[in-house]
Design a protein around this motif. Sequence first.
Motif, PDB file in Angstrom:
ATOM      1  N   ASP A  97       0.840  -1.210   0.000  1.00 39.98           N
ATOM      2  CA  ASP A  97       0.000   0.000   0.000  1.00 39.98           C
ATOM      3  C   ASP A  97       0.870   1.255   0.000  1.00 39.98           C
ATOM      4  O   ASP A  97       0.580   2.218  -0.694  1.00 39.98           O
ATOM      5  N   ARG A  98       1.912   1.230   0.810  1.00 41.77           N
ATOM      6  CA  ARG A  98       2.709   2.452   0.870  1.00 41.77           C
ATOM      7  C   ARG A  98       3.972   2.385   0.030  1.00 41.77           C
ATOM      8  O   ARG A  98       4.771   3.306   0.044  1.00 41.77           O
ATOM      9  N   GLN A  99       4.128   1.272  -0.709  1.00 41.21           N
ATOM     10  CA  GLN A  99       5.344   1.111  -1.520  1.00 41.21           C
ATOM     11  C   GLN A  99       6.564   1.423  -0.643  1.00 41.21           C
ATOM     12  O   GLN A  99       7.397   2.267  -0.982  1.00 41.21           O
ATOM     13  N   GLY A 100       6.613   0.716   0.511  1.00 43.70           N
ATOM     14  CA  GLY A 100       7.662   0.945   1.516  1.00 43.70           C
ATOM     15  C   GLY A 100       9.059   0.688   0.963  1.00 43.70           C
ATOM     16  O   GLY A 100       9.242   0.012  -0.053  1.00 43.70           O
ATOM     17  N   LEU A 101      10.043   1.207   1.671  1.00 43.21           N
ATOM     18  CA  LEU A 101      11.416   1.126   1.162  1.00 43.21           C
ATOM     19  C   LEU A 101      12.039  -0.248   1.420  1.00 43.21           C
ATOM     20  O   LEU A 101      12.031  -0.747   2.543  1.00 43.21           O
ATOM     21  N   ILE A 102      12.565  -0.829   0.393  1.00 41.62           N
ATOM     22  CA  ILE A 102      13.360  -2.059   0.497  1.00 41.62           C
ATOM     23  C   ILE A 102      14.650  -1.795  -0.286  1.00 41.62           C
ATOM     24  O   ILE A 102      14.616  -1.269  -1.400  1.00 41.62           O
ATOM     25  N   TYR A 103      15.793  -2.168   0.331  1.00 43.54           N
ATOM     26  CA  TYR A 103      17.094  -1.884  -0.300  1.00 43.54           C
ATOM     27  C   TYR A 103      17.793  -3.172  -0.746  1.00 43.54           C
ATOM     28  O   TYR A 103      17.531  -4.252  -0.206  1.00 43.54           O
ATOM     29  N   ARG A 104      18.705  -3.014  -1.666  1.00 38.79           N
ATOM     30  CA  ARG A 104      19.539  -4.151  -2.114  1.00 38.79           C
ATOM     31  C   ARG A 104      20.256  -4.816  -0.946  1.00 38.79           C
ATOM     32  O   ARG A 104      20.526  -6.001  -0.970  1.00 38.79           O
ATOM     33  N   GLU A 105      20.614  -3.998   0.039  1.00 46.91           N
ATOM     34  CA  GLU A 105      21.400  -4.517   1.180  1.00 46.91           C
ATOM     35  C   GLU A 105      20.519  -5.186   2.233  1.00 46.91           C
ATOM     36  O   GLU A 105      21.011  -5.595   3.284  1.00 46.91           O
ATOM     37  N   ASP A 106      19.218  -5.281   1.972  1.00 51.41           N
ATOM     38  CA  ASP A 106      18.312  -5.915   2.937  1.00 51.41           C
ATOM     39  C   ASP A 106      18.221  -7.420   2.712  1.00 51.41           C
ATOM     40  O   ASP A 106      18.332  -7.890   1.569  1.00 51.41           O
ATOM     41  N   THR A 107      17.989  -8.150   3.813  1.00 47.08           N
ATOM     42  CA  THR A 107      17.551  -9.540   3.685  1.00 47.08           C
ATOM     43  C   THR A 107      16.076  -9.550   4.029  1.00 47.08           C
ATOM     44  O   THR A 107      15.689  -9.102   5.111  1.00 47.08           O
ATOM     45  N   VAL A 108      15.247 -10.018   3.115  1.00 44.01           N
ATOM     46  CA  VAL A 108      13.805  -9.985   3.345  1.00 44.01           C
ATOM     47  C   VAL A 108      13.315 -11.422   3.507  1.00 44.01           C
ATOM     48  O   VAL A 108      13.557 -12.275   2.641  1.00 44.01           O
ATOM     49  N   VAL A 109      12.668 -11.680   4.630  1.00 50.40           N
ATOM     50  CA  VAL A 109      12.232 -13.041   4.951  1.00 50.40           C
ATOM     51  C   VAL A 109      10.714 -13.135   4.783  1.00 50.40           C
ATOM     52  O   VAL A 109       9.968 -12.420   5.451  1.00 50.40           O
ATOM     53  N   PHE A 110      10.278 -14.005   3.878  1.00 49.45           N
ATOM     54  CA  PHE A 110       8.852 -14.169   3.587  1.00 49.45           C
ATOM     55  C   PHE A 110       8.332 -15.381   4.335  1.00 49.45           C
ATOM     56  O   PHE A 110       8.798 -16.495   4.108  1.00 49.45           O
ATOM     57  N   VAL A 111       7.378 -15.137   5.226  1.00 48.53           N
ATOM     58  CA  VAL A 111       6.862 -16.217   6.059  1.00 48.53           C
ATOM     59  C   VAL A 111       5.450 -16.540   5.590  1.00 48.53           C
ATOM     60  O   VAL A 111       4.572 -15.677   5.596  1.00 48.53           O
ATOM     61  N   SER A 112       5.245 -17.767   5.144  1.00 47.29           N
ATOM     62  CA  SER A 112       3.928 -18.145   4.630  1.00 47.29           C
ATOM     63  C   SER A 112       3.750 -19.649   4.715  1.00 47.29           C
ATOM     64  O   SER A 112       4.515 -20.405   4.112  1.00 47.29           O
ATOM     65  N   GLN A 113       2.750 -20.075   5.461  1.00 42.07           N
ATOM     66  CA  GLN A 113       2.477 -21.496   5.590  1.00 42.07           C
ATOM     67  C   GLN A 113       2.222 -22.104   4.204  1.00 42.07           C
ATOM     68  O   GLN A 113       2.877 -23.056   3.812  1.00 42.07           O
ATOM     69  N   SER A 114       1.287 -21.509   3.472  1.00 38.92           N
ATOM     70  CA  SER A 114       0.883 -22.072   2.177  1.00 38.92           C
ATOM     71  C   SER A 114       1.908 -21.793   1.078  1.00 38.92           C
ATOM     72  O   SER A 114       2.014 -22.549   0.113  1.00 38.92           O
ATOM     73  N   GLY A 115       2.618 -20.674   1.216  1.00 45.44           N
ATOM     74  CA  GLY A 115       3.525 -20.260   0.145  1.00 45.44           C
ATOM     75  C   GLY A 115       2.788 -19.706  -1.065  1.00 45.44           C
ATOM     76  O   GLY A 115       3.375 -19.515  -2.136  1.00 45.44           O
ATOM     77  N   GLU A 116       1.497 -19.425  -0.896  1.00 46.87           N
ATOM     78  CA  GLU A 116       0.669 -18.997  -2.031  1.00 46.87           C
ATOM     79  C   GLU A 116      -0.139 -17.736  -1.728  1.00 46.87           C
ATOM     80  O   GLU A 116      -0.977 -17.333  -2.535  1.00 46.87           O
ATOM     81  N   THR A 117       0.013 -17.126  -0.576  1.00 46.91           N
ATOM     82  CA  THR A 117      -0.801 -15.961  -0.206  1.00 46.91           C
ATOM     83  C   THR A 117      -0.516 -14.781  -1.153  1.00 46.91           C
ATOM     84  O   THR A 117       0.641 -14.377  -1.315  1.00 46.91           O
ATOM     85  N   ALA A 118      -1.581 -14.237  -1.752  1.00 51.16           N
ATOM     86  CA  ALA A 118      -1.420 -13.235  -2.811  1.00 51.16           C
ATOM     87  C   ALA A 118      -0.580 -12.039  -2.354  1.00 51.16           C
ATOM     88  O   ALA A 118       0.355 -11.637  -3.050  1.00 51.16           O
ATOM     89  N   ASP A 119      -0.914 -11.463  -1.207  1.00 47.33           N
ATOM     90  CA  ASP A 119      -0.198 -10.262  -0.769  1.00 47.33           C
ATOM     91  C   ASP A 119       1.288 -10.561  -0.529  1.00 47.33           C
ATOM     92  O   ASP A 119       2.158  -9.751  -0.859  1.00 47.33           O
ATOM     93  N   THR A 120       1.555 -11.705   0.038  1.00 47.76           N
ATOM     94  CA  THR A 120       2.948 -12.062   0.325  1.00 47.76           C
ATOM     95  C   THR A 120       3.713 -12.291  -0.984  1.00 47.76           C
ATOM     96  O   THR A 120       4.875 -11.882  -1.127  1.00 47.76           O
ATOM     97  N   LEU A 121       3.038 -12.901  -1.955  1.00 48.24           N
ATOM     98  CA  LEU A 121       3.668 -13.113  -3.270  1.00 48.24           C
ATOM     99  C   LEU A 121       3.982 -11.791  -3.952  1.00 48.24           C
ATOM    100  O   LEU A 121       5.056 -11.623  -4.541  1.00 48.24           O
ATOM    101  N   LEU A 122       3.044 -10.851  -3.889  1.00 47.61           N
ATOM    102  CA  LEU A 122       3.278  -9.546  -4.519  1.00 47.61           C
ATOM    103  C   LEU A 122       4.417  -8.816  -3.815  1.00 47.61           C
ATOM    104  O   LEU A 122       5.236  -8.160  -4.465  1.00 47.61           O
TER     105      LEU A 122
END
Length: 371
Positions: free
Chosen positions: A94-119
Amino acid sequence: NKGKYKHYMQKEIHEQPESLTTTMRGRLLRGGSCKAKTVLLGGLKDHLKTIRRSRRIVFIGCGTSYNAALAARPIMEELSGVPVTMEIASDLLDRQGLIYREDTVVFVSQSGETADTLLALEYALEKGALCVGITNTVGSVIDRNTHCGVHINAGCEIGVASTKAYTSQIVVMAMLALAIGGDTISKQERREAIIDGLFDLPNKIREVLKLDQEMKDLAKLLIAEQSLLVFGRGYNYATALEGALKVKEVALMHSEGILAGEMKHGPLALVDENLPIVVIATRDACFSKQQSVIQQLRARKGRLIVMCSKGDAASVCPGGGCRVIEVPQVEDCLQPVVNIVPFQLLAYHLTVLRGYNVDQPRNLAKSVTTQ
Ligand code: UD1
Ligand code: F6R
């Protein structure tokens, strides 16, 4: 196959000693007398150096998966020394928050298919961050599209309300914190205590599951209530959010998890002799602060149910007058895994007693594949 259980949610709550054992299998190593205890996460070993050097670790998820990440946040910061920020997937987008190349981003999802998490994953990939998945579903989109990750191996979860996946997610993220933390001497004792705690965790879950009847009795008391508040802080802020989420989504009762440190900034106005309030006050560095929260709630005649460590009933509720739920004490960062179980049992029994569908709550789907 529900086996001896009436519902999948009930089965999945009770199989947590086994699901946690499977989650940890082959990943905890206890060396000989001179060899330190360590964690081995096969999917991450080639990426640990990059993660240690990252500027931030960002946890992203929705619902219960977000809560699991929140439960693991303190230990991740403590052991990695890297700041950890939290993002609800839809809010980041929603806010197009800041994510940097130097970040490690951890995606937590039981199903691995949740639309918002995928986007959010697509978004972070575009920004050039290292993307790590934590999922229960081998071959899911999140599994395939992340650079690396860990399967939680909790086994298939059928009940719409997530239970065993939640506890396995926390355990995986605690192991992730240990792996990222590496072998710094100053933290060795702490790390070994956590690893010992992990080995013993299935036993402690077996113990806390014995509260089943007690939680059924509590559910009978709460059956006609409109609302339930849950106060937690520190490691158990997540427990408050997740406990309240379980109660609202299956028992269809309004319930709110509240950060106890925020009590005086609004929620205190709700307190009277009718509204039931659960306060999580198990032993950790926040214990004395929670004792003072309890005192203040009692001074306003709050109707309290206190969750405390075994043997602490008298110190959390001097003079009596509160209902107490005593749970086994474990290493502080693993306590959320134990503490959520009575809430899962309570939500289950409340739902059955209120006559609602426990495995498929009204209006909800197991996997939310639309925005
Ligand atoms: C792997 C095997 C396991 C075997 C073990 C033996 C698989 C799925 N797992 O487990 O059956 O017993 O080796 O050593 O074959 N990954 C992602 N994103 C995710 C989750 C995982 O990219 O969201 C990747 C990991 O980086 C890794 C692979 O998937 O490359 C397997 O992950 P995981 O099952 O966690 O690895 P192991 O525990 O080593
Ligand atoms: C609640 C619940 C949901 C999910 C959320 C994310 O019990 O199950 O809040 O946690 O929809 O789902 P996953 O983890 O599959 O991305």
